[in-house]
Design an enzyme around this catalytic site. Structure first.
Site, PDB file in Angstrom:
ATOM      1  CE  LYS A  14      -2.334  -1.066   3.805  1.00 44.18           C
ATOM      2  NZ  LYS A  14      -1.763  -2.371   4.201  1.00 44.18           N
ATOM      3  NE  ARG A 134       6.094  -0.581  10.265  1.00 44.85           N
ATOM      4  CZ  ARG A 134       4.951  -0.637   9.615  1.00 44.85           C
ATOM      5  NH1 ARG A 134       4.847  -0.086   8.428  1.00 44.85           N
ATOM      6  NH2 ARG A 134       3.904  -1.224  10.156  1.00 44.85           N
TER       7      ARG A 134
HETATM    8  P1  AMP Z   1       0.525   0.153   9.081  1.00 40.45           P
HETATM    9  O1  AMP Z   1       1.648   1.108   8.924  1.00 40.45           O
HETATM   10  O2  AMP Z   1      -0.685   0.524   8.271  1.00 40.45           O
HETATM   11  O3  AMP Z   1       0.934  -1.283   8.887  1.00 40.45           O
HETATM   12  O4  AMP Z   1       0.043   0.259  10.604  1.00 40.45           O
HETATM   13  C1  AMP Z   1       0.905  -0.068  11.681  1.00 40.45           C
HETATM   14  C2  AMP Z   1       0.090  -0.195  12.949  1.00 40.45           C
HETATM   15  O5  AMP Z   1      -0.549   1.059  13.257  1.00 40.45           O
HETATM   16  C3  AMP Z   1      -1.046  -1.205  12.924  1.00 40.45           C
HETATM   17  O6  AMP Z   1      -0.595  -2.531  13.193  1.00 40.45           O
HETATM   18  C4  AMP Z   1      -1.967  -0.667  14.022  1.00 40.45           C
HETATM   19  O7  AMP Z   1      -1.462  -0.976  15.301  1.00 40.45           O
HETATM   20  C5  AMP Z   1      -1.829   0.852  13.832  1.00 40.45           C
HETATM   21  N1  AMP Z   1      -2.852   1.363  12.879  1.00 40.45           N
HETATM   22  C6  AMP Z   1      -2.617   1.921  11.661  1.00 40.45           C
HETATM   23  N2  AMP Z   1      -3.769   2.279  11.074  1.00 40.45           N
HETATM   24  C7  AMP Z   1      -4.764   1.911  11.923  1.00 40.45           C
HETATM   25  C8  AMP Z   1      -6.176   1.973  11.865  1.00 40.45           C
HETATM   26  N3  AMP Z   1      -6.812   2.465  10.799  1.00 40.45           N
HETATM   27  N4  AMP Z   1      -6.870   1.516  12.941  1.00 40.45           N
HETATM   28  C9  AMP Z   1      -6.258   1.016  14.023  1.00 40.45           C
HETATM   29  N5  AMP Z   1      -4.919   0.892  14.126  1.00 40.45           N
HETATM   30  C10 AMP Z   1      -4.171   1.342  13.094  1.00 40.45           C
END
Ligand code: AMP
Length: 194
Positions: A14, A134
């Protein structure tokens, strides 16, 4: 406005595809994960709260996430549109996003879901963890937890958009450029802009 939800499990690509899409369509990239990470870096209260969930591979609670997303959208005066990356991840977030966009007399144009098999996701995330540092990409158990959370809570969001006729699945395996072309085709066909 052109408002795209770029959907998919962790590691689906993404972030990579969002960068290419914002360059082509001149819209704003809002990644909730990136915003949480910036808050963690800045040592804000929101960052500290988000970190306690992110480190465990859990979702940050809806209320916190929705309020943050609303505040981000409000920062832009007359945007051409947005790519929502990593949001919505629950049905409650999807309906909050609809309410927010309705208040601006606009709506989601497309929900594009990158589809990648789980084995490939696990490999990609471990590889990314080596470079990005990360913490949630380094530990295989946390990676699995994030994939499980996606399967149990987030995948259902597809149904929400399917009912609105906005969902489209995109093969997320292959060359970055090929996947980008598939996304652009989906955006340019049936272009609904309001
Ligand atoms: P990402 O960078 O999208 O993989 O998000 C990393 C982490 O941020 C996820 O594993 C969640 O803990 C938190 N997070 C990101 N976006 C959301 C969302 N829309 N709702 C809840 N938690 C989120």
């Amino acid at each position: 406005m052109l408002n795209i939800v770029l959907f998919g499990p962790p590691g689906a690509g993404k972030g990579t595809q969002s960068e290419k899409l914002i360059a082509k369509y001149g819209i704003i990239h809002l990644s909730t994960g990136d915003i949480f990470r910036a808050n963690i870096k800045g040592g804000t209260e929101l960052g500290n709260l988000a970190k306690s969930f992110m480190d465990q591979g859990k979702l940050v609670p809806d209320e916190v996430t929705i309020n943050m997303l609303n505040a981000e959208v409000e920062k832009y005066e007359s945007p051409k549109g947005f790519i929502f990356d990593g949001f919505p991840r629950t049905a409650a977030q999807a309906s909050a996003l609809d309410v927010l966009l309705q208040s601006k007399d606009t709506e989601i144009s497309h929900m594009l879901a990158l589809e990648v098999p789980e084995d490939e996701l696990r490999q990609r995330l471990l590889l990314r963890g080596k470079d990005s540092g990360r913490p949630d990409d380094i530990n295989p158990e946390i990676i699995q937890k994030r994939i499980d959370v996606y399967n149990s809570k987030t995948e259902l969001v597809k149904v929400y958009y399917e009912k609105q006729g906005k969902y489209k699945g995109i093969n997320g395996v292959g060359e970055i450029e090929t996947i980008f072309e598939l996304l652009c085709q989906a955006i340019d066909t049936n272009l609904v802009m309001k």
